[in-house]
Design a protein around this motif. Structure first.
Motif, PDB file in Angstrom:
ATOM      1  N   ARG A 255       6.288  15.589   2.387  1.00 38.62           N
ATOM      2  CA  ARG A 255       7.053  15.681   1.135  1.00 38.62           C
ATOM      3  C   ARG A 255       8.499  15.345   1.415  1.00 38.62           C
ATOM      4  NH1 ARG A 255       6.988  16.645  -4.016  1.00 38.62           N
ATOM      5  NH2 ARG A 255       4.735  16.609  -3.886  1.00 38.62           N
ATOM      6  N   PHE A 256       8.908  14.173   0.937  1.00 38.66           N
ATOM      7  CA  PHE A 256      10.286  13.723   1.028  1.00 38.66           C
ATOM      8  C   PHE A 256      11.056  14.227  -0.193  1.00 38.66           C
ATOM      9  CE2 PHE A 256       7.777  10.644   3.394  1.00 38.66           C
ATOM     10  CZ  PHE A 256       8.543  10.425   4.535  1.00 38.66           C
ATOM     11  N   PRO A 257      12.397  14.153  -0.163  1.00 36.72           N
ATOM     12  CA  PRO A 257      13.166  14.530  -1.360  1.00 36.72           C
ATOM     13  C   PRO A 257      12.765  13.747  -2.609  1.00 36.72           C
ATOM     14  CG  PRO A 257      14.630  14.386   0.528  1.00 36.72           C
ATOM     15  CD  PRO A 257      13.281  13.889   0.979  1.00 36.72           C
ATOM     16  N   VAL A 258      12.277  12.510  -2.428  1.00 34.99           N
ATOM     17  CA  VAL A 258      11.892  11.665  -3.575  1.00 34.99           C
ATOM     18  C   VAL A 258      10.471  11.936  -4.045  1.00 34.99           C
ATOM     19  CG1 VAL A 258      13.475   9.838  -2.887  1.00 34.99           C
ATOM     20  CG2 VAL A 258      11.101   9.762  -2.100  1.00 34.99           C
ATOM     21  N   GLY A 259       9.716  12.758  -3.307  1.00 31.25           N
ATOM     22  CA  GLY A 259       8.341  13.061  -3.690  1.00 31.25           C
ATOM     23  C   GLY A 259       7.410  13.031  -2.495  1.00 31.25           C
ATOM     24  N   GLY A 260       6.171  13.463  -2.723  1.00 31.96           N
ATOM     25  CA  GLY A 260       5.181  13.497  -1.656  1.00 31.96           C
ATOM     26  C   GLY A 260       4.529  12.141  -1.450  1.00 31.96           C
ATOM     27  N   ILE A 261       4.248  11.805  -0.177  1.00 30.92           N
ATOM     28  CA  ILE A 261       3.528  10.580   0.159  1.00 30.92           C
ATOM     29  C   ILE A 261       2.395  10.946   1.111  1.00 30.92           C
ATOM     30  CG2 ILE A 261       3.663   8.313   1.281  1.00 30.92           C
ATOM     31  CD1 ILE A 261       6.489   8.051   0.312  1.00 30.92           C
ATOM     32  N   ASP A 262       1.204  10.461   0.791  1.00 30.44           N
ATOM     33  CA  ASP A 262      -0.015  10.765   1.543  1.00 30.44           C
ATOM     34  C   ASP A 262      -0.676   9.436   1.885  1.00 30.44           C
ATOM     35  OD1 ASP A 262      -2.457  11.607   2.491  1.00 30.44           O
ATOM     36  OD2 ASP A 262      -3.081  12.620   0.651  1.00 30.44           O
ATOM     37  N   VAL A 263      -0.792   9.138   3.189  1.00 28.60           N
ATOM     38  CA  VAL A 263      -1.337   7.854   3.631  1.00 28.60           C
ATOM     39  C   VAL A 263      -2.678   8.086   4.331  1.00 28.60           C
ATOM     40  CG1 VAL A 263      -0.918   5.779   4.997  1.00 28.60           C
ATOM     41  CG2 VAL A 263       1.013   6.991   3.952  1.00 28.60           C
ATOM     42  N   ARG A 264      -3.708   7.346   3.916  1.00 24.87           N
ATOM     43  CA  ARG A 264      -5.031   7.419   4.536  1.00 24.87           C
ATOM     44  C   ARG A 264      -5.318   6.035   5.158  1.00 24.87           C
ATOM     45  NH1 ARG A 264      -7.611  11.533   1.317  1.00 24.87           N
ATOM     46  NH2 ARG A 264      -5.904  12.718   0.390  1.00 24.87           N
ATOM     47  N   LEU A 265      -5.669   6.023   6.423  1.00 20.53           N
ATOM     48  CA  LEU A 265      -5.964   4.777   7.115  1.00 20.53           C
ATOM     49  C   LEU A 265      -7.355   4.833   7.732  1.00 20.53           C
ATOM     50  CD1 LEU A 265      -2.594   4.351   9.069  1.00 20.53           C
ATOM     51  CD2 LEU A 265      -3.197   3.319   6.863  1.00 20.53           C
ATOM     52  N   GLN A 266      -8.098   3.759   7.595  1.00 25.65           N
ATOM     53  CA  GLN A 266      -9.358   3.600   8.310  1.00 25.65           C
ATOM     54  C   GLN A 266      -9.084   2.626   9.453  1.00 25.65           C
ATOM     55  OE1 GLN A 266     -12.111   5.251   7.796  1.00 25.65           O
ATOM     56  NE2 GLN A 266     -13.455   4.189   9.243  1.00 25.65           N
ATOM     57  N   VAL A 267      -9.063   3.135  10.662  1.00 19.81           N
ATOM     58  CA  VAL A 267      -8.718   2.338  11.838  1.00 19.81           C
ATOM     59  C   VAL A 267      -9.944   2.182  12.726  1.00 19.81           C
ATOM     60  CG1 VAL A 267      -7.226   2.159  13.865  1.00 19.81           C
ATOM     61  CG2 VAL A 267      -6.333   3.153  11.748  1.00 19.81           C
ATOM     62  N   GLU A 268     -10.280   0.940  13.025  1.00 23.30           N
ATOM     63  CA  GLU A 268     -11.413   0.651  13.907  1.00 23.30           C
ATOM     64  C   GLU A 268     -10.970  -0.339  14.972  1.00 23.30           C
ATOM     65  OE1 GLU A 268     -14.675  -0.680  11.532  1.00 23.30           O
ATOM     66  OE2 GLU A 268     -14.625   1.084  10.207  1.00 23.30           O
ATOM     67  N   ASN A 269     -11.261  -0.014  16.241  1.00 26.30           N
ATOM     68  CA  ASN A 269     -10.883  -0.861  17.369  1.00 26.30           C
ATOM     69  C   ASN A 269      -9.391  -1.178  17.373  1.00 26.30           C
ATOM     70  OD1 ASN A 269     -13.614  -1.043  18.212  1.00 26.30           O
ATOM     71  ND2 ASN A 269     -13.966  -2.670  16.707  1.00 26.30           N
ATOM     72  N   GLY A 270      -8.597  -0.181  16.961  1.00 26.47           N
ATOM     73  CA  GLY A 270      -7.147  -0.325  17.011  1.00 26.47           C
ATOM     74  C   GLY A 270      -6.541  -1.119  15.873  1.00 26.47           C
ATOM     75  N   THR A 271      -7.359  -1.517  14.888  1.00 34.78           N
ATOM     76  CA  THR A 271      -6.861  -2.321  13.759  1.00 34.78           C
ATOM     77  C   THR A 271      -7.141  -1.601  12.445  1.00 34.78           C
ATOM     78  OG1 THR A 271      -7.264  -4.377  14.967  1.00 34.78           O
ATOM     79  CG2 THR A 271      -7.029  -4.563  12.586  1.00 34.78           C
ATOM     80  N   ILE A 272      -6.185  -1.654  11.545  1.00 36.24           N
ATOM     81  CA  ILE A 272      -6.332  -0.998  10.242  1.00 36.24           C
ATOM     82  C   ILE A 272      -7.286  -1.817   9.366  1.00 36.24           C
ATOM     83  CG2 ILE A 272      -5.148  -0.253   8.142  1.00 36.24           C
ATOM     84  CD1 ILE A 272      -2.632   0.161   9.841  1.00 36.24           C
ATOM     85  N   GLN A 273      -8.392  -1.197   8.987  1.00 39.60           N
ATOM     86  CA  GLN A 273      -9.374  -1.850   8.123  1.00 39.60           C
ATOM     87  C   GLN A 273      -9.118  -1.568   6.648  1.00 39.60           C
ATOM     88  OE1 GLN A 273     -11.643  -3.882   9.615  1.00 39.60           O
ATOM     89  NE2 GLN A 273     -10.602  -3.327  11.527  1.00 39.60           N
TER      90      GLN A 273
END
Length: 330
Positions: A255-273
């Motif tokens: 939660r930053f002063p400007v609002g909440g940010i939630d990041v979901r990443l699917q990472v396979e073999n070191g690369t973001i899918q």
């Protein structure tokens, strides 16, 4: 400025379609527009939020509460027939987006003339004695924007508690013990009771400086046909309102002063899918630009930073820097 009468419609899918239609079809180069709407029990989800994580699904289904995603950022809000919603639709002149004071000012003046000591607090809330009576959000596209907000005259605050989930980080960041302790109805502060229609009329006449000065922009039969089509195609669409839950194996949120940010990443073999970004921030543009930039990048700091080169991260993510965002996701 013109007033657009929604003819008493309480379906949130139609009302949000009216707002978008006026935004896209109104002549904002010459005029601005003002809109009121009152919705049946509904949860209105911010554009960048993960719907399932914002609502109490069992309660919402039992009660038949509408779930509709809006175009603007910010958090999820509960609407019912005791809540008056307003929207200013105008040209985005480069000085107005995120300038909530500009648009809440006329509302604050109207409330104060009723003896309600309202003031803008924090990022986008109107409060009385530290208790929230109104939340506000904005959306901008192609030089056009709207700034809209709620006015809780006599809403069922218990339903807010029942229908919405409140994340732990939001509770901690705002130092609140419960929603009930920080939310109030405007009716609590009025010397004399008012119906929602009396309240609506009073605010309208205050905005236009008298009933005689209210100018109307009438919607034609063709306009209404297009509005209903937009309502069905966007606001009545499950994919728009819910979307599919993403796969992810890495999650970072803050939660930053400007609002909440939630990041979901699917990472396979070191690369973001896959990359999915949620939050209640107010960003300009389409968050999909950031998601697409991250997809295919190596999950390492330098590669992530390079993938984001050329994107205006502060605008897209509501004010945080590229460095802050990279620090969040890595």
């Amino acid at each position: 400025m013109y007033f657009v009468d929604n003819k008493g419609i309480t379906d949130p899918r139609i009302n949000l379609a009216i707002e978008e239609y006026v935004l896209r079809k109104g002549d904002v180069e010459k005029d601005s527009y003002f809109l009121f709407y009152i919705n049946e029990p509904s949860i209105i989800i911010g554009k960048n939020q993960n719907t399932i994580e914002e609502i109490n699904t069992e309660y919402v289904d039992e009660q038949g509460i509408h779930i509709v995603r809006r175009l603007s950022g910010g958090g999820a809000v509960y609407h019912d027939l005791g809540n008056l919603n307003y929207s200013f639709i105008t040209k985005d002149d480069g000085d107005s987006f995120r300038n909530f004071r500009k648009f809440t000012g006329p509302i604050v003046d109207a409330l104060q003339s009723l003896g309600v000591a309202a003031e803008l607090s924090g990022r986008n809330d109107l409060v009385v004695d530290g208790r929230k009576i109104s939340g506000n959000a904005q959306f901008s596209t192609q030089g056009r924007m709207f700034s809209h907000g709620t006015l809780m005259l006599d809403t069922e605050i218990g339903e807010v508690v029942n229908a919405l989930k409140v994340s732990k980080d939001k509770i901690e960041s705002k130092g609140i013990k419960s929603i009930r302790s920080r939310v109030a109805n405007i009716s609590e502060f009025l010397d004399e009771p008012m119906t929602i229609e009396e309240f609506r009329k009073y605010i309208l006449h205050s905005i236009f400086d008298g009933e005689a000065n209210v100018k109307y922009w009438e919607l034609s039969d063709e306009d209404w046909e297009n509005i209903r089509k937009l309502s069905e195609e966007r606001y009545g669409n499950w994919e728009w309102n819910y979307g599919k839950s993403p796969k992810f194996n890495i999650r970072h949120s803050h939660r930053f002063p400007v609002g909440g940010i939630d990041v979901r990443l699917q990472v396979e073999n070191g690369t973001i899918q896959e990359a999915h970004i949620y939050g209640d921030f107010f960003g300009l543009g389409d968050i999909d630009e950031v998601q697409q930039a991250l997809t295919g990048a190596k999950y390492e700091r330098a590669a992530l930073s390079e993938a984001l080169d050329g994107l205006d991260i502060p605008s897209l993510l509501g004010g945080i820097t590229k460095e802050e965002f990279v620090n969040l996701i890595y």
